[in-house]
Structures are given as C-alpha cells and as structure tokens.
Design a protein around this motif. Structure first.
Motif, PDB file in Angstrom:
ATOM      1  N   UNK A 132      68.586 -65.885 -23.459  1.00 49.80           N
ATOM      2  CA  UNK A 132      70.045 -65.843 -23.466  1.00 49.80           C
ATOM      3  C   UNK A 132      70.547 -67.266 -23.627  1.00 49.80           C
ATOM      4  N   UNK A 133      71.303 -67.495 -24.692  1.00 53.41           N
ATOM      5  CA  UNK A 133      71.829 -68.813 -24.993  1.00 53.41           C
ATOM      6  C   UNK A 133      73.135 -69.048 -24.229  1.00 53.41           C
ATOM      7  N   UNK A 134      73.558 -70.283 -24.170  1.00 49.83           N
ATOM      8  CA  UNK A 134      74.745 -70.669 -23.423  1.00 49.83           C
ATOM      9  C   UNK A 134      76.008 -69.918 -23.832  1.00 49.83           C
ATOM     10  N   UNK A 135      76.082 -69.488 -25.082  1.00 50.07           N
ATOM     11  CA  UNK A 135      77.265 -68.762 -25.555  1.00 50.07           C
ATOM     12  C   UNK A 135      77.180 -67.259 -25.284  1.00 50.07           C
ATOM     13  N   UNK A 136      76.084 -66.814 -24.630  1.00 46.49           N
ATOM     14  CA  UNK A 136      75.920 -65.397 -24.310  1.00 46.49           C
ATOM     15  C   UNK A 136      75.082 -64.619 -25.308  1.00 46.49           C
ATOM     16  N   UNK A 137      74.761 -65.203 -26.455  1.00 47.39           N
ATOM     17  CA  UNK A 137      73.913 -64.518 -27.432  1.00 47.39           C
ATOM     18  C   UNK A 137      72.528 -64.301 -26.843  1.00 47.39           C
ATOM     19  N   UNK A 138      71.954 -63.121 -27.117  1.00 49.30           N
ATOM     20  CA  UNK A 138      70.613 -62.799 -26.650  1.00 49.30           C
ATOM     21  C   UNK A 138      69.722 -62.560 -27.866  1.00 49.30           C
ATOM     22  N   UNK A 139      68.554 -63.222 -27.872  1.00 49.25           N
ATOM     23  CA  UNK A 139      67.575 -63.068 -28.950  1.00 49.25           C
ATOM     24  C   UNK A 139      66.194 -62.876 -28.338  1.00 49.25           C
TER      25      UNK A 139
ATOM     26  N   UNK B 273      77.489 -57.797 -34.482  1.00 49.85           N
ATOM     27  CA  UNK B 273      76.621 -57.394 -33.370  1.00 49.85           C
ATOM     28  C   UNK B 273      77.074 -57.961 -32.031  1.00 49.85           C
ATOM     29  N   UNK B 274      77.957 -58.934 -32.058  1.00 44.22           N
ATOM     30  CA  UNK B 274      78.365 -59.556 -30.802  1.00 44.22           C
ATOM     31  C   UNK B 274      77.189 -60.289 -30.167  1.00 44.22           C
ATOM     32  N   UNK B 275      77.113 -60.222 -28.853  1.00 38.29           N
ATOM     33  CA  UNK B 275      76.073 -60.942 -28.113  1.00 38.29           C
ATOM     34  C   UNK B 275      74.813 -60.112 -27.889  1.00 38.29           C
ATOM     35  N   UNK B 276      74.801 -58.850 -28.358  1.00 34.44           N
ATOM     36  CA  UNK B 276      73.656 -57.984 -28.068  1.00 34.44           C
ATOM     37  C   UNK B 276      72.337 -58.565 -28.580  1.00 34.44           C
TER      38      UNK B 276
ATOM     39  N   UNK C 214      74.608 -65.914 -38.020  1.00 31.74           N
ATOM     40  CA  UNK C 214      76.041 -65.969 -37.719  1.00 31.74           C
ATOM     41  C   UNK C 214      76.753 -64.743 -38.296  1.00 31.74           C
ATOM     42  N   UNK C 215      76.344 -64.321 -39.491  1.00 33.79           N
ATOM     43  CA  UNK C 215      76.922 -63.128 -40.103  1.00 33.79           C
ATOM     44  C   UNK C 215      76.593 -61.892 -39.273  1.00 33.79           C
ATOM     45  N   UNK C 216      75.351 -61.763 -38.833  1.00 32.41           N
ATOM     46  CA  UNK C 216      74.968 -60.633 -37.973  1.00 32.41           C
ATOM     47  C   UNK C 216      75.772 -60.636 -36.677  1.00 32.41           C
ATOM     48  N   UNK C 217      75.925 -61.807 -36.084  1.00 32.51           N
ATOM     49  CA  UNK C 217      76.631 -61.916 -34.805  1.00 32.51           C
ATOM     50  C   UNK C 217      78.092 -61.487 -34.933  1.00 32.51           C
ATOM     51  N   UNK C 218      78.672 -61.640 -36.122  1.00 28.71           N
ATOM     52  CA  UNK C 218      80.069 -61.249 -36.320  1.00 28.71           C
ATOM     53  C   UNK C 218      80.264 -59.764 -36.036  1.00 28.71           C
TER      54      UNK C 218
END
Length: 159
Positions: free
Chosen positions: A90-97, A14-17, A8-12
């Motif tokens: 790609x998760x429902x919120x747009x995050x890609x892992x 990195x966004x959805x990349x 969650x900290x990284x996503x703050x």
C-alpha cells in the motif's frame, strides 16, 4: 519509483483497489564481481534495480531498460534467478499493488554508473562482502544470483 503512464490510466477507473502487476528485478554484476545498487529517492534506502514492464514488453528487456534508465549502465541478461509472488504493497496515496517479480542475473557491458533519472539519489558498485544496509528482498536476490542453483520459486500452493 515513477508510476508508468498505463498504470495511471488504470488507476483513473480502478481507484485505489489492488492491481496485480508484473515486476522485474535486475541483479547486475561487473567484471570485478561487484553488484550495482541504487539509493531510492522515494525511501532513501539502498536497493537493487527494478521496475514494471510496459504492456507487451518482455521481462528481460524491461530489466535491461530499467538498469539503463536508472543507472546509465548497459547490461545483458544471463539467466532467471527467481520468480516470486510478493505480498500486497500500500503506497502513501492509498494505491494497493501486488507484484509477480521475475529476478534476472545480469552482466554489465558498458556505461558508467551514475544517477540517470529521478528515481535514485545515488548509484554505485559494491563488493558483495561490503554492501550497504539492504532489506531481505535485495539480499536474498543477490545471494540467489551469486549461486549456481536453479531458478528459485516458492513451491507452496494455495488451497
């Protein structure tokens, strides 16, 4: 799957990349040769147990922790079953892992299988010849964990 705080900290920032992350899968057998499965709360599908190591956490320790957190079963890691880079998700919120999965064969040492967190709707032990519907990911890992084959990896290289 609950999102770890460090992600969650990284996503703050990195966004959805795409995030390249370690992942572990635990194929846990009991003394009767049954495999431990959980029915995921996010998809409703039956699956093997897995998760993401915390920063600095050893993959085998993560497998043991995830099994206990999700199912209340105690286990020990016996061996590495496979190592595989998975495709992007790609998760429902747009995050890609994208995950580098290390799968371990584990042996249950105690505890009663039960739902132990909010990631599962059900957990249980299944005979390998009477499994619920599972995807190819889970079936391949169970098959490899049951074999005496050396650690599986994809010998293909890019480029």
């Amino acid at each position: 799957m609950a999102t770890p705080e460090f992600i969650r900290t990284l996503r703050a920032s990195a966004g959805h990349q795409l995030l390249w992350l370690p992942g572990v899968t635990a194929i846990v057998f009991d003394d009767a040769g049954r495999v431990l499965l959980g029915r995921r709360s996010d998809t409703g599908e039956w699956s093997v147990i897995g998760g993401i190591p915390e920063p600095g956490e050893q993959p085998a320790a993560c497998a043991v922790r995830e099994v206990h957190e999700e199912t209340a079963v105690h286990c020990v890691v016996e061996r590495v079953v496979l190592v595989q880079a998975l495709g992007p998700v790609t998760y429902g919120n747009g995050d890609v892992c994208q995950y580098m999965d290390t799968t371990f064969r584990c042996r249950a040492t105690g505890g009663e299988a039960r739902v132990n967190d909010d990631e599962s709707l059900e957990v249980g032990w299944y005979a390998v010849d009477a499994l619920p519907d599972l995807d190819d990911f889970a079936l391949f890992r169970i098959k490899q964990a049951m074999s005496d084959a050396p650690t599986w990896f994809d010998p293909m290289t890019s480029g």
